[in-house]
Each structure stands twice: as C-alpha cells, then as structure tokens.
Motif scaffolding. Structure first.
Motif, mmCIF file in Angstrom:
data_model
loop_
_atom_site.group_PDB
_atom_site.id
_atom_site.type_symbol
_atom_site.label_atom_id
_atom_site.label_comp_id
_atom_site.label_asym_id
_atom_site.label_seq_id
_atom_site.Cartn_x
_atom_site.Cartn_y
_atom_site.Cartn_z
ATOM 1 N N PRO A 3 0.835 -1.055 0.069
ATOM 2 C CA PRO A 3 0.094 0.032 -0.042
ATOM 3 C C PRO A 3 0.680 1.300 -0.131
ATOM 4 O O PRO A 3 0.520 1.865 -0.640
ATOM 5 C CB PRO A 3 -0.764 -0.087 1.031
ATOM 6 C CG PRO A 3 -0.735 -1.549 1.760
ATOM 7 C CD PRO A 3 0.441 -2.086 1.112
ATOM 8 N N ALA A 4 2.098 1.378 0.642
ATOM 9 C CA ALA A 4 2.665 2.540 0.497
ATOM 10 C C ALA A 4 3.322 2.772 -0.670
ATOM 11 O O ALA A 4 3.500 4.036 -1.225
ATOM 12 C CB ALA A 4 4.036 2.397 1.438
ATOM 13 N N GLY A 5 3.758 1.638 -1.465
ATOM 14 C CA GLY A 5 4.231 1.946 -2.922
ATOM 15 C C GLY A 5 2.891 2.465 -3.756
ATOM 16 O O GLY A 5 3.367 3.451 -4.601
ATOM 17 N N ALA A 6 1.797 1.903 -3.549
ATOM 18 C CA ALA A 6 0.977 2.540 -4.582
ATOM 19 C C ALA A 6 0.484 3.693 -4.212
ATOM 20 O O ALA A 6 0.193 4.657 -4.946
ATOM 21 C CB ALA A 6 -0.334 1.809 -4.094
ATOM 22 N N LEU A 7 0.565 4.242 -2.610
ATOM 23 C CA LEU A 7 0.332 5.638 -2.163
ATOM 24 C C LEU A 7 1.383 6.633 -3.070
ATOM 25 O O LEU A 7 1.111 7.689 -3.434
ATOM 26 C CB LEU A 7 0.400 5.647 -0.724
ATOM 27 C CG LEU A 7 -0.042 7.090 -0.333
ATOM 28 C CD1 LEU A 7 -1.470 7.700 -0.865
ATOM 29 C CD2 LEU A 7 0.090 7.086 1.604
ATOM 30 N N LEU A 8 2.692 6.045 -2.825
ATOM 31 C CA LEU A 8 3.661 7.099 -3.315
ATOM 32 C C LEU A 8 3.567 7.229 -4.967
ATOM 33 O O LEU A 8 3.679 8.158 -5.484
ATOM 34 C CB LEU A 8 5.186 6.465 -3.177
ATOM 35 C CG LEU A 8 5.533 6.532 -1.594
ATOM 36 C CD1 LEU A 8 6.889 5.764 -1.523
ATOM 37 C CD2 LEU A 8 5.592 8.111 -1.247
ATOM 38 N N LEU A 9 2.931 6.206 -5.714
ATOM 39 C CA LEU A 9 2.876 6.397 -7.200
ATOM 40 C C LEU A 9 1.872 7.310 -7.495
ATOM 41 O O LEU A 9 1.815 7.934 -8.225
ATOM 42 C CB LEU A 9 2.750 4.984 -7.912
ATOM 43 C CG LEU A 9 3.849 4.150 -7.950
ATOM 44 C CD1 LEU A 9 3.454 2.774 -8.605
ATOM 45 C CD2 LEU A 9 4.849 4.720 -8.988
ATOM 46 N N ALA A 13 1.814 10.923 -9.551
ATOM 47 C CA ALA A 13 1.109 11.173 -10.549
ATOM 48 C C ALA A 13 0.341 12.575 -10.343
ATOM 49 O O ALA A 13 -0.005 13.071 -11.299
ATOM 50 C CB ALA A 13 0.043 9.653 -10.917
ATOM 51 N N VAL A 14 -0.052 12.664 -9.220
ATOM 52 C CA VAL A 14 -0.975 13.779 -8.704
ATOM 53 C C VAL A 14 -0.135 15.091 -8.873
ATOM 54 O O VAL A 14 -0.383 16.141 -9.471
ATOM 55 C CB VAL A 14 -1.700 13.718 -7.314
ATOM 56 C CG1 VAL A 14 -2.258 15.283 -6.809
ATOM 57 C CG2 VAL A 14 -2.792 12.632 -7.314
ATOM 58 N N ILE A 15 1.264 15.096 -8.515
ATOM 59 C CA ILE A 15 2.232 16.073 -8.344
ATOM 60 C C ILE A 15 2.504 16.242 -10.001
ATOM 61 O O ILE A 15 2.475 17.560 -10.479
ATOM 62 C CB ILE A 15 3.440 15.889 -7.877
ATOM 63 C CG1 ILE A 15 3.252 15.852 -6.344
ATOM 64 C CG2 ILE A 15 4.525 16.852 -7.989
ATOM 65 C CD1 ILE A 15 4.219 15.536 -5.324
ATOM 66 N N ALA A 16 2.744 15.415 -10.789
ATOM 67 C CA ALA A 16 3.022 15.668 -12.154
ATOM 68 C C ALA A 16 1.851 16.308 -12.959
ATOM 69 O O ALA A 16 2.153 16.976 -13.836
ATOM 70 C CB ALA A 16 3.384 14.337 -12.839
ATOM 71 N N LEU A 17 0.773 15.882 -12.585
ATOM 72 C CA LEU A 17 -0.620 16.359 -13.264
ATOM 73 C C LEU A 17 -0.682 17.996 -12.656
ATOM 74 O O LEU A 17 -1.005 18.705 -13.971
ATOM 75 C CB LEU A 17 -1.740 15.748 -12.747
ATOM 76 C CG LEU A 17 -3.258 16.252 -13.169
ATOM 77 C CD1 LEU A 17 -3.083 16.194 -14.965
ATOM 78 C CD2 LEU A 17 -4.208 15.543 -12.721
#
Length: 132
Positions: A3-9, A13-17
């Motif tokens: 779950p931590a890895g999915a949260l980081l990804l 993605a939100v920051i890139a957007l």
C-alpha cells in the motif's frame, strides 16, 4: 504492490498532473503568437490542432488585428496546424510580415493578418501643417 508503494505512485502522478496544469499553454518563446496566449486542442487524436485564444495583450499585435479571447485559430497561412512547433516555424518564416490566421468565433470565420511583434508602426508626422 504494498500500500505504501501504491500511495507514493499516486502522489507522484498527482504532482506531475499539477505541474502540467500550471504550466503556461506554450512554453517556448518561438511557439508564441505575438500579443496573445492560447491553449492547443485537438478534436480527435489525429486531427489538426486548434489554438483557443485565452488572453489578448492590450494594444498588442493581436488586439490591433481584432483578435479576442475565445477566438479559435485553426489555420496559419492557409495550412492546418500540425503541432505547436509548427506555430513557431510559421512565426519564423513570416518574421517580417507576420502570419495570416484563419479564425473562427461564434459560428463565423474570417482571416486576420497578425502583424509581427517586431513590425514597426508606420511613421506619422506630428506636425502636418502646410507651409506657404
């Protein structure tokens, strides 16, 4: 995936957007049209670009050409717009006279010549009194 890895990804993605959304519509000076800003849009993935005018500089070349926010530019010098880079190429090729734009607005279409940002205003004498 933990779950931590999915949260980081997801966070990445939100920051890139967010970074993509706050960037100006055109990033490179060579891709600009003098006196206006625009957003490039495509109706379909393979369709030519349409440039939606988002703002016009007061007394700038676009304002003098009677171009307004909301206008849609779909051709430059009679050719469809293939890419944002082609806008820059058109500006460089028409550096002295400026490009001819096909503009759509409120169901009407027209052609407008966009003067170059470097074009000189015609000289008008301040004192035009006749002698004699």
């Amino acid at each position: 995936m933990p779950p931590a890895g999915a949260l980081l990804l997801t966070l990445a993605a939100v920051i890139a957007l967010a970074v993509h959304l706050i960037e100006p519509p055109h990033r490179h000076r060579g891709d600009q049209l003098p006196g206006l800003t625009y957003e490039a849009e495509r109706a379909t993935p393979r369709a030519p670009l349409a440039l939606v005018v988002t703002s016009v500089q007061d007394n700038g070349p676009a304002a003098k050409a009677d171009i307004a926010a909301g206008d849609v530019i779909d051709r430059i010098d009679g050719r469809p717009i293939a890419s944002v880079a082609s806008v820059g190429r058109a500006m460089r090729s028409d550096a002295r006279k400026g490009p001819l734009l096909h503009i759509r607005h409120a169901g009407e279409s027209r052609y407008k010549h966009l003067p170059s940002a470097h074009a000189k205003e015609p000289h008008v004498a301040k004192d035009t009194r006749r002698r004699g």
